[in-house]
Structure formats: C-alpha cells, structure tokens
Write an enzyme that holds these catalytic residues in place. Structure first.
Site, mmCIF file in Angstrom:
data_model
loop_
_atom_site.group_PDB
_atom_site.id
_atom_site.type_symbol
_atom_site.label_atom_id
_atom_site.label_comp_id
_atom_site.label_asym_id
_atom_site.label_seq_id
_atom_site.Cartn_x
_atom_site.Cartn_y
_atom_site.Cartn_z
ATOM 1 N NE ARG A 227 -4.291 -1.197 0.334
ATOM 2 C CZ ARG A 227 -4.352 -2.383 -0.761
ATOM 3 N NH1 ARG A 227 -3.718 -2.638 -1.759
ATOM 4 N NH2 ARG A 227 -5.511 -3.200 -0.607
ATOM 5 C CG HIS A 275 -3.738 -0.502 -6.691
ATOM 6 N ND1 HIS A 275 -3.868 0.260 -5.364
ATOM 7 C CD2 HIS A 275 -4.065 -1.732 -6.360
ATOM 8 C CE1 HIS A 275 -4.371 -0.622 -4.447
ATOM 9 N NE2 HIS A 275 -4.389 -1.957 -4.906
HETATM 10 N N1 LIG Z 1 -0.952 -3.986 -5.311
HETATM 11 C C1 LIG Z 1 -2.134 -4.918 -5.289
HETATM 12 O O1 LIG Z 1 -2.662 -4.882 -6.362
HETATM 13 C C2 LIG Z 1 -2.410 -5.392 -4.059
HETATM 14 C C3 LIG Z 1 -3.315 -6.535 -4.341
HETATM 15 C C4 LIG Z 1 -3.401 -7.662 -3.368
HETATM 16 C C5 LIG Z 1 -3.072 -7.331 -2.022
HETATM 17 N N2 LIG Z 1 -2.262 -6.325 -1.820
HETATM 18 C C6 LIG Z 1 -1.629 -5.915 -0.543
HETATM 19 O O2 LIG Z 1 -0.913 -7.219 0.016
HETATM 20 C C7 LIG Z 1 -1.397 -7.165 1.401
HETATM 21 C C8 LIG Z 1 -0.929 -8.630 1.857
HETATM 22 O O3 LIG Z 1 -2.204 -9.763 1.430
HETATM 23 P P1 LIG Z 1 -2.022 -10.983 2.065
HETATM 24 O O4 LIG Z 1 -3.079 -11.717 1.519
HETATM 25 O O5 LIG Z 1 -0.751 -11.793 1.774
HETATM 26 O O6 LIG Z 1 -2.213 -10.577 3.714
HETATM 27 P P2 LIG Z 1 -2.124 -11.766 4.704
HETATM 28 O O7 LIG Z 1 -2.432 -13.241 4.352
HETATM 29 O O8 LIG Z 1 -2.936 -11.057 5.831
HETATM 30 O O9 LIG Z 1 -0.398 -11.579 5.294
HETATM 31 C C9 LIG Z 1 -0.044 -10.502 5.922
HETATM 32 C C10 LIG Z 1 1.427 -10.541 6.159
HETATM 33 O O10 LIG Z 1 2.021 -9.429 6.922
HETATM 34 C C11 LIG Z 1 2.571 -9.513 8.149
HETATM 35 N N3 LIG Z 1 2.184 -8.341 8.935
HETATM 36 C C12 LIG Z 1 1.171 -7.922 9.575
HETATM 37 N N4 LIG Z 1 1.608 -6.754 10.228
HETATM 38 C C13 LIG Z 1 3.015 -6.683 10.210
HETATM 39 C C14 LIG Z 1 3.941 -5.970 11.180
HETATM 40 N N5 LIG Z 1 3.463 -4.852 11.681
HETATM 41 N N6 LIG Z 1 5.225 -6.213 10.850
HETATM 42 C C15 LIG Z 1 5.688 -7.442 10.122
HETATM 43 N N7 LIG Z 1 4.573 -8.219 9.329
HETATM 44 C C16 LIG Z 1 3.416 -7.930 9.587
HETATM 45 C C17 LIG Z 1 1.645 -10.705 8.575
HETATM 46 O O11 LIG Z 1 2.417 -11.150 9.907
HETATM 47 P P3 LIG Z 1 1.973 -12.846 10.373
HETATM 48 O O12 LIG Z 1 2.101 -13.647 9.405
HETATM 49 O O13 LIG Z 1 3.016 -12.681 11.626
HETATM 50 O O14 LIG Z 1 0.510 -12.491 10.920
HETATM 51 C C18 LIG Z 1 1.502 -11.536 7.307
HETATM 52 O O15 LIG Z 1 2.710 -12.602 7.301
HETATM 53 C C19 LIG Z 1 -2.710 -6.747 1.389
HETATM 54 O O16 LIG Z 1 -3.062 -6.306 2.765
HETATM 55 C C20 LIG Z 1 -2.638 -5.518 0.572
HETATM 56 O O17 LIG Z 1 -2.348 -4.459 0.995
HETATM 57 C C21 LIG Z 1 -1.803 -5.401 -2.840
#
Ligand SMILES: NC(=O)c1ccc[n+]([C@@H]2O[C@H](COP(=O)([O-])OP(=O)(O)OC[C@H]3O[C@@H](n4cnc5c(N)ncnc54)[C@H](OP(=O)(O)O)[C@@H]3O)[C@@H](O)[C@H]2O)c1
Length: 312
Positions: A227, A275
């Site tokens: 983000r 994006h």
């Molecule tokens: N650019 C785009 O088109 C696009 C598309 C889709 C998603 N995204 C972004 O990608 C993000 C991740 O998606 P996801 O499905 O992989 O999410 P997810 O499965 O919820 O994974 C989030 C990861 O981030 C880690 N995390 C969260 N807060 C943290 C912190 N303060 N310090 C260190 N690590 C932290 C979590 O740690 P733990 O494993 O320890 O809980 C987890 O490993 C979304 O939230 C979105 O913002 C972007």
C-alpha cells in the site's frame, strides 16, 4: 429469503450474478445499491464490495458479513461496523496468481538489470553489463501471508536467496525468516531486492522511511505491491536521488492516482504501474465467497476472516 448486494464494477458483477444464480438460486443477488428490484434492506445478510458506502450499517441493519473485493481492508472503516458483523478479505487463486506474476516479473527485471538496459537504449548504447550470474542477490519479502508465501513459490525456480519478514515467527522451506521489529534491521541489511506485501495498519503506516531505507545495502531496489501510505515518499525520492536505492517499482502510491506533478512520475529510476499487481477474478472470487457463505451458514470459520484487533 436472504439477500446479497454486490457493490463494484458492473461488468464483473454480471459474472458474479451468473455464478450465484447457478449455485445459489435461493440467495437473491442484487447488482448495485440503486434501482435493484425487490431490494428489501432488512433482508440483506451479505454485502460484497470494494468501497462500501459509509452508511452501510444504517442501510442494512441485519448485515452479517461484509466481503471485501480486495485482499486489503485498510480502506474500510471498522469503527462504524458493529462487532457482530464479520469482515472477510479476498483470498482467491486468481488474485494470488496475478501477484506472483507481478513480483516475479519485477524481480527478474531487476536481476537482469533491465532498467539500466532501457536507459542505455535511450542513449543508443550497446554495452553488456556484468552478468547477473556474477552477482548474488537476496530477495527479501515483507509479509509472509497468503501473497508473500505464493510469491516465494513463484521465485523458487530462480537463482536467488530468499528471506522474509513478518510480525510473528514463521518457518518456510528455503526462506530465511525474520520476525518482529527487533529483527527488521538484520533482515534489511542483507536484502538487495525488497518486496513489500504488508497490509496497511497503524504498525505499517510510514514504515518505509529514511531510517528504514538507510538499513538497506547501497544500490538496493524496492518493489511496492502493498500500500502507498506504508512509504514516506519524500524519503524514498531522497534515497533514489542519492543513489542509495538504485531503482523502485511502485504499484501503489499515496495518493492514488499520483498527481501529474509528482516527481516520482518522471524519476529516471522509478517504474510506476496503476495499482494492478493483483485483482480478484470474478469467477474464482465468486466461488470463494460462495464457499465462505456456506461455511458461515454452517457455523464454520470463513477463509480470510479479518482480525479486527490486528487490523488484517
Ligand atoms: N497492489 C495490489 O494490487 C495488491 C493486491 C492484493 C493485495 N495487496 C496488498 O497485499 C497485502 C497482503 O495480502 P495477504 O493476502 O498476503 O495478507 P495476509 O495473508 O494477511 O498476510 C499479511 C502478512 O503481513 C505480516 N504483517 C502484518 N503486520 C505486520 C507488521 N506490523 N510487521 C511485520 N509483518 C506484519 C503478517 O504477519 P503474520 O504472518 O505474523 O501475521 C503476514 O505475514 C494486502 O493487505 C494488501 O495491502 C496489494
């Protein structure tokens, strides 16, 4: 009868409607908020939306689940949602594959020094650089969730060292894992290509600032598919201008779209995409929501349920 309202792109919504009427004819599907025939707000149990209206709960007082069309839920104001309403983010194979392709494309472009070759082409310069085989790269991914782990699987066939950083400890085959703020400096110190796949929360807002970037080795590159507000953009620009970072590939910015006058647009060491790294695909996403509704009805936990305290 239970009702579901889809608030999003109309064309993709039609595909959702077809999938729902085939599999759940008992569930009344409404495409959009306005003018949908037979929309009785008290009967609405489910909403699927990218940007839900601010008065969602006033409109649909019996709402049980809000399904986000995005993997991130940072744009949804949780404070306005009663605790009984469940929030589910998008975890689906189409979006996951998009993200793997995007990050693998970006990492390989950087590993193969394509930014420099494109600059050389502008100068009509035919000059081979030292081959990537001579250099040892470590790709460090921030966020070891659904997308981070899929990206590792995508990168595994290539000759790169892999590392990852998350909030809680993980153990992943072939990946050096770091966890928590206390391990961040060690993680960054050895990372040449940094990939951000973190959710936006109060803990990750402006995480990528000057002090953070200083910890990366000179010449490191940054790929942001998380983000925009996770980055202090002026600090990123300064690091690029000083040459401390050699390149950045940004799929997300703050704000979006980035204003035309913003220096990141014209920076020679920055590539920007609007994006598009990962979008939910109507058929596979509808399938996942259908399965989740089935689980919810049976009292089972849904995939992608957001923990309101963690914020992701
Ligand atoms: N650019 C785009 O088109 C696009 C598309 C889709 C998603 N995204 C972004 O990608 C993000 C991740 O998606 P996801 O499905 O992989 O999410 P997810 O499965 O919820 O994974 C989030 C990861 O981030 C880690 N995390 C969260 N807060 C943290 C912190 N303060 N310090 C260190 N690590 C932290 C979590 O740690 P733990 O494993 O320890 O809980 C987890 O490993 C979304 O939230 C979105 O913002 C972007």
């Amino acid at each position: 009868m239970n009702h579901l309202v889809y608030i999003g792109h109309q064309g993709r919504g039609q595909q959702w409607r077809e999938e729902f009427s085939r599999q759940r004819p008992d569930l009344v599907f409404h495409l959009g908020l306005e003018g949908s025939e037979g929309l009785e707000s008290h009967d609405v149990r489910y909403v699927v939306a990218w940007q839900p209206p601010k008065d969602l709960i006033d409109r649909f007082p019996n709402l049980e689940v809000l399904f986000s069309l995005g993997a991130g839920v940072d744009h949804i104001d949780l404070s306005r949602m009663p605790p009984a309403v469940k929030l589910v983010r998008m975890v689906e194979p189409g979006l996951r594959q998009d993200m793997v392709e995007y990050v693998v494309w970006a990492v390989l472009s950087l590993k193969r020094q394509i930014p420099t070759y494109l600059q050389q082409q502008n100068q009509i310069l035919w000059k081979a650089l030292e081959g990537p085989q001579a250099l040892r790269y470590r790709v460090g991914v921030m966020g070891l969730g659904v997308l981070g782990q899929a990206v590792f699987r995508g990168l595994q066939p290539f000759d790169v060292d892999l590392a990852g950083w998350s909030r809680t400890p993980h153990s992943l085959k072939g990946v050096k894992c770091y966890a928590g703020p206390e391990a961040l400096a060690d993680f960054l110190r050895d990372t040449h290509i940094l990939v951000n796949l973190l959710p936006l929360t109060s803990a990750t807002h402006h995480l990528v600032n000057q002090a953070f970037l200083e910890l990366l080795p000179a010449g490191a590159v940054f790929i942001n598919a998380g983000r925009g507000p996770q980055v202090v953009q002026q600090d990123l620009l300064d690091a690029l201008d000083r040459g401390h970072l050699s390149h950045a590939i940004l799929d997300v910015t703050d704000p979006e779209p980035l204003p035309a006058s913003h220096p990141l647009w014209r920076h020679p060491s920055v590539w920007i995409t609007p994006h598009v790294a990962g979008h939910s695909h109507p058929n596979s996403a509808a399938q996942v929501v259908l399965e989740n509704i089935g689980r919810h009805e049976m009292g089972l936990p849904m995939a992608g349920l957001v923990d309101r305290v963690r914020g992701y």
